[in-house]
Design a protein around this motif. Sequence first.
Motif, short mmCIF file in Angstrom:
data_model
loop_
_atom_site.label_atom_id
_atom_site.label_comp_id
_atom_site.label_asym_id
_atom_site.label_seq_id
_atom_site.Cartn_x
_atom_site.Cartn_y
_atom_site.Cartn_z
N ALA A 1 4.78 1.38 -8.76
CA ALA A 1 4.70 0.70 -7.47
C ALA A 1 5.22 -0.73 -7.52
N GLY A 2 5.48 -1.21 -8.75
CA GLY A 2 5.96 -2.58 -8.89
C GLY A 2 4.89 -3.62 -8.66
N VAL A 3 3.64 -3.27 -9.01
CA VAL A 3 2.53 -4.21 -8.86
C VAL A 3 1.72 -4.20 -10.16
N THR B 1 -3.85 -5.55 -8.44
CA THR B 1 -3.48 -5.37 -7.03
C THR B 1 -4.01 -4.06 -6.50
N ILE B 2 -3.93 -3.02 -7.32
CA ILE B 2 -4.44 -1.70 -6.90
C ILE B 2 -5.95 -1.75 -6.71
N LEU C 1 0.83 -1.21 0.00
CA LEU C 1 0.00 0.00 0.00
C LEU C 1 0.86 1.26 0.00
N GLU C 2 1.95 1.22 0.75
CA GLU C 2 2.84 2.37 0.82
C GLU C 2 3.45 2.66 -0.56
N ARG C 3 3.86 1.61 -1.27
CA ARG C 3 4.43 1.79 -2.60
C ARG C 3 3.38 2.32 -3.58
N ILE C 4 2.17 1.80 -3.46
CA ILE C 4 1.08 2.25 -4.35
C ILE C 4 0.78 3.73 -4.11
N ARG D 1 -2.62 7.84 -15.04
CA ARG D 1 -2.92 6.51 -15.57
C ARG D 1 -2.64 5.45 -14.51
N VAL D 2 -3.63 4.61 -14.24
CA VAL D 2 -3.49 3.58 -13.22
C VAL D 2 -2.38 2.60 -13.58
N ASP D 3 -2.24 2.30 -14.88
CA ASP D 3 -1.19 1.36 -15.28
C ASP D 3 0.21 1.93 -15.01
N LYS D 4 0.36 3.25 -15.14
CA LYS D 4 1.64 3.88 -14.83
C LYS D 4 1.89 3.85 -13.32
N ILE D 5 0.84 4.05 -12.55
CA ILE D 5 0.97 3.98 -11.08
C ILE D 5 1.36 2.57 -10.68
N ALA D 6 0.72 1.59 -11.29
CA ALA D 6 1.03 0.18 -10.98
C ALA D 6 2.49 -0.12 -11.30
N SER D 7 2.95 0.35 -12.44
CA SER D 7 4.34 0.13 -12.84
C SER D 7 5.30 0.79 -11.84
#
Length: 213
Positions: free
Chosen positions: A42-44, A48-49, A14-17, A34-40
């Motif tokens: 955060a390494g998830v 997961t988000i 959660l902290e990384r996200i 972009r959620v996909d950029k956030i996921a990238s």
Amino acid sequence: MQPLRLKDRRSQTLERILKAATKEFSEAGFAGARVDKIASGAGVNKATIYYHIGGKQALYAQVIHHLFGNAVERFNRNISETQSPENKLRSFIQTIAGLVDEHPELAAIMLREQASGGQHFPEMVAQDFARILGILTEILDDGVRSGTFIKTVPLVVHMMIIGAIVFFKMSSPIRAKFAPLVAAFDKFDKMSTNVNGEAAAEIEMLILNAVRK
């Protein structure tokens, strides 16, 4: 090294996200994020988000709530009942300045929200804001009761504090760029990009002079 417990792993995820989302929202705004950029970042993966937090609106709400929630906790920790109204107000200003310095993304997100007319401003953050304004209101009312402050509108005082701190922080690149041409910029640029220092002291002095009886 002992393996992380499930709870610890979830907390770190959660902290990384939130860290990646804060960066993305501050740079691109809500519409451009972009959620996909956030996921990238955060390494998830996106799933997961969605599992831990939800969609983009829920993620945006959690990002701002996290930043504002930290502010409320710090106010409660830094402002003592034994302080004079003036020192409480100083602590209030210093706390905001410290948070903006530590989380410069907060200033960018706030300005984007103002520019959009609060189009995506979450309800839970409005509640956080109400708590922060309540703390400032009590400080100002305490000053009026003690004969230290004049009667003021807390929301206006809050805007004076936030506006000065946020614009000082966000104007740093402009001040640095035009410092050779504008003497006043050069003087302020020597205060560095940090608000919590000489700049905060200047803001404290101006606000206190405005509300003193």
